[in-house]
Design an enzyme around this catalytic site. Structure first.
Site, PDB file in Angstrom:
ATOM      1  N   GLU A  79      -2.795  66.538  37.615  1.00 39.51           N
ATOM      2  CA  GLU A  79      -2.030  65.535  37.480  1.00 39.51           C
ATOM      3  C   GLU A  79      -0.543  65.722  37.782  1.00 39.51           C
ATOM      4  O   GLU A  79       0.324  65.266  38.220  1.00 39.51           O
ATOM      5  CB  GLU A  79      -1.914  65.107  35.944  1.00 39.51           C
ATOM      6  CG  GLU A  79      -3.310  64.461  35.454  1.00 39.51           C
ATOM      7  CD  GLU A  79      -3.376  63.462  36.268  1.00 39.51           C
ATOM      8  OE1 GLU A  79      -2.587  62.751  36.807  1.00 39.51           O
ATOM      9  OE2 GLU A  79      -4.802  62.934  36.285  1.00 39.51           O
ATOM     10  N   TYR A 127       2.624  60.225  30.242  1.00 42.09           N
ATOM     11  CA  TYR A 127       1.338  60.128  31.424  1.00 42.09           C
ATOM     12  C   TYR A 127       0.616  61.339  31.240  1.00 42.09           C
ATOM     13  O   TYR A 127      -0.444  61.138  31.236  1.00 42.09           O
ATOM     14  CB  TYR A 127       2.054  59.787  32.548  1.00 42.09           C
ATOM     15  CG  TYR A 127       1.119  59.803  33.640  1.00 42.09           C
ATOM     16  CD1 TYR A 127      -0.077  58.773  33.544  1.00 42.09           C
ATOM     17  CD2 TYR A 127       0.978  60.902  34.522  1.00 42.09           C
ATOM     18  CE1 TYR A 127      -1.036  58.901  34.616  1.00 42.09           C
ATOM     19  CE2 TYR A 127      -0.310  60.980  35.339  1.00 42.09           C
ATOM     20  CZ  TYR A 127      -1.109  59.871  35.417  1.00 42.09           C
ATOM     21  OH  TYR A 127      -2.349  60.071  36.078  1.00 42.09           O
ATOM     22  N   ASP A 178       0.822  55.350  34.440  1.00 43.48           N
ATOM     23  CA  ASP A 178       1.812  55.789  35.518  1.00 43.48           C
ATOM     24  C   ASP A 178       2.085  54.254  36.307  1.00 43.48           C
ATOM     25  O   ASP A 178       1.562  53.182  35.857  1.00 43.48           O
ATOM     26  CB  ASP A 178       1.245  56.624  36.381  1.00 43.48           C
ATOM     27  CG  ASP A 178      -0.051  56.477  37.251  1.00 43.48           C
ATOM     28  OD1 ASP A 178      -0.655  55.008  36.776  1.00 43.48           O
ATOM     29  OD2 ASP A 178      -0.479  57.082  37.857  1.00 43.48           O
TER      30      ASP A 178
END
Length: 365
Positions: free
Chosen positions: A47, A130, A148
């Site tokens: 991520e 996020y 996001d």
């Protein structure tokens, strides 16, 4: 606006939406290396790498990074120079430094286990809402939103939300929507499916509505507003900066390299001597020579230009004129100033722009 958004939610078949979305993801999801298991550390690394970087670009970096630093303990104990070297070319190097800093905290404070508590995980450096939501939902199956740009675009169309997604305050609207929509039985696939939908189908300019598995639930599709959404104001003016840089070698063929400060743009990366050209009435080669002499206590000569490079950041563009030259004298080396061989240089982390400068130097020889 939140009231309006929730009123749209009242019109949607949430169970049907979940079923259609997750069913599509189960059948169509891309084969990505961080999806092989639900290791929270690997989800975390992926991520962070995927922020502002394309999936195809990230895959080889992720595989190499996990090979070098397979566990939280390995990354926690790694030399920062090696971490930056593994990150070299991905850009946004503060992400790598923050990741290592946060991993050290997890290693020391949480016995090497990524926290599964929303408050605890959110205190880690570089872990915003996020990233926290992605790790908690994908790795731990906790129904937390992971919002996001992709997710905001998808939901702005599905729920006909006309909030400006460029505003930080809008995130709350979309997080509230995800909390209403998310599957509590499979939050991992639900969040990943929203991200995948935004990446593959519900794209920014030409959404493939006829291929969309949830178009029957989409307000924008039925109203014909899919190309007007999301609302996103333009960012502030982009700045252009003129740079002069030089690849300088001494009589032994060693290269002069300098380490950038530990704070700010491209922190702690190595580079060739360079300056921002501020005096248009003075030859930039002379400006560069004078600056290098003053900064590094060295006597140099700058010869011909070897190329030009445009390097674009999110907020500015470097227009670089690259030269080559010689180091005639240098007072002393330092922690942030080295003379190294071409072979030794492979151990140092350089930004993409300075990798290109060195490539131009090689081609000029």
């Amino acid at each position: 606006m939140i009231k309006n958004e929730i009123s749209q939610l009242n019109k949607i078949d949430i169970a049907g939406f979940q079923q259609d979305l997750i069913g599509w993801f189960e059948a169509e999801q891309r084969d990505l290396p961080w999806r092989k298991d639900q290791d929270p550390y690997k989800v975390w690394v992926s991520e962070i790498m995927l922020q502002q970087t394309r999936v195809d670009t990230v895959i080889p970096y992720f595989l190499n990074f996990i090979e070098q630093f397979p566990t939280i303990e390995a990354l926690s104990n790694a030399d920062e120079e090696k971490v930056l070297k593994a990150w070299e070319g991905l850009g946004y190097y503060s992400r790598a430094r923050n990741l290592q800093s946060a991993v050290k905290e997890v290693h020391e404070k949480y016995d090497g286990k990524v926290p599964n508590d929303p408050k605890e995980i959110s205190t880690l450096k570089g872990v915003g809402p996020y990233t926290a939501g992605a790790i908690l939902s994908i790795a731990y199956g906790i129904p937390e939103p992971a919002v996001d740009g992709n997710v905001m675009r998808v939901l702005s169309r599905i729920l006909s939300i006309w909030e400006d997604i460029a505003k930080a305050s809008s995130r709350k609207v979309f997080e509230a929507a995800v909390r209403k929509l998310i599957s509590h039985s499979n939050p991992s696939f639900f969040n990943q499916a929203l991200m995948e939908l935004g990446a593959l189908i519900c794209t920014p300019t030409s959404p493939s509505c006829l291929l969309c598995p949830v178009r029957e639930h989409c307000h924008a599709f039925h109203e014909g507003t899919e190309k007007e959404l999301p609302v996103k104001t333009k960012t502030k003016k982009h700045r252009h900066v003129q740079i002069a840089a030089a690849v300088l070698t001494n009589s032994e063929g060693k290269f002069l390299i300098h380490k950038r400060p530990s704070e700010g743009l491209l922190a702690n990366l190595w580079e060739f001597p360079n300056i921002e050209v501020l005096l248009p009435h003075i030859n930039e080669k002379d400006q560069l020579k004078d600056a290098v002499k003053e900064l590094y206590k060295t006597d140099i000569q700058i010869s011909e230009m070897i190329g030009q490079i445009e390097h674009v950041f999110s907020h500015l563009t470097w227009n670089i004129n690259a030269y080559k030259g010689q180091v005639h004298f240098m007072e002393t080396e330092a922690v942030d100033l080295r003379l190294v061989t071409a072979e030794e240089m492979k151990e140092f982390s350089f930004s993409v722009s300075h990798q290109k400068i060195f490539q131009q130097f090689i081609e000029s020889e």
